[in-house]
Design a protein around this motif. Structure first.
Motif: not given
Length: 138
Positions: A6-7, A48, A10, A42, A3
């Motif tokens: 992914n953050k 996220y 992003m 973010w 995760n």
């Protein structure tokens, strides 16, 4: 992928599109209807966004959601176009191969717009004369 990864992806993609479209954090907050601190999280990869906010951002930038959530560093160099279109590629190649064109380009960058237009018209006139056209402005 974790995760955290992914953050980070992003966050990197959000920053990329903000830079590309010259958007500030406040402009993004206003467009997405989120708090500044939330958006900052973010951008820093601390949290996220929900899928609805990802979709809003994608629509705002005119891109797909995948453009925001996927890592694009793994693209092969051959898949990434260097020039946006064939005409630009061809012009760049001609300027690279022809030192006179390169010089002309460099000189033209430093000429005020009104003088540049006069030089262009002069060159068009010379070109027309070489083709045997009557001596008329282009």
């Amino acid at each position: 992928m974790s995760n955290l990864g992914n953050k980070e992806i992003m966050a990197k993609n959000i920053r990329y599109y903000m830079d590309k479209y010259d958007k500030t954090r406040q402009e993004m907050c206003d467009a997405l209807g989120v708090k500044y601190t939330t958006f900052t999280d973010w951008v820093k990869g601390n949290s996220y966004p929900r899928i609805d906010k990802i979709e809003l951002m994608a629509n705002y930038f005119g891109i797909s959601k995948a453009d925001l959530v996927e890592d694009h560093n793994d693209m092969q160099q051959s898949e990434m176009p260097y020039y946006l279109n064939d005409e630009t590629r061809q012009i760049a190649q001609e300027a690279f191969e022809n030192p006179e064109l390169r010089t002309l380009f460099h000189v033209a960058r430093d000429i005020p717009p009104e003088r540049l237009k006069a030089h262009i018209e002069f060159m068009k006139s010379l070109k027309a004369q070489e083709k045997g056209a009557p001596d008329e402005p282009c």
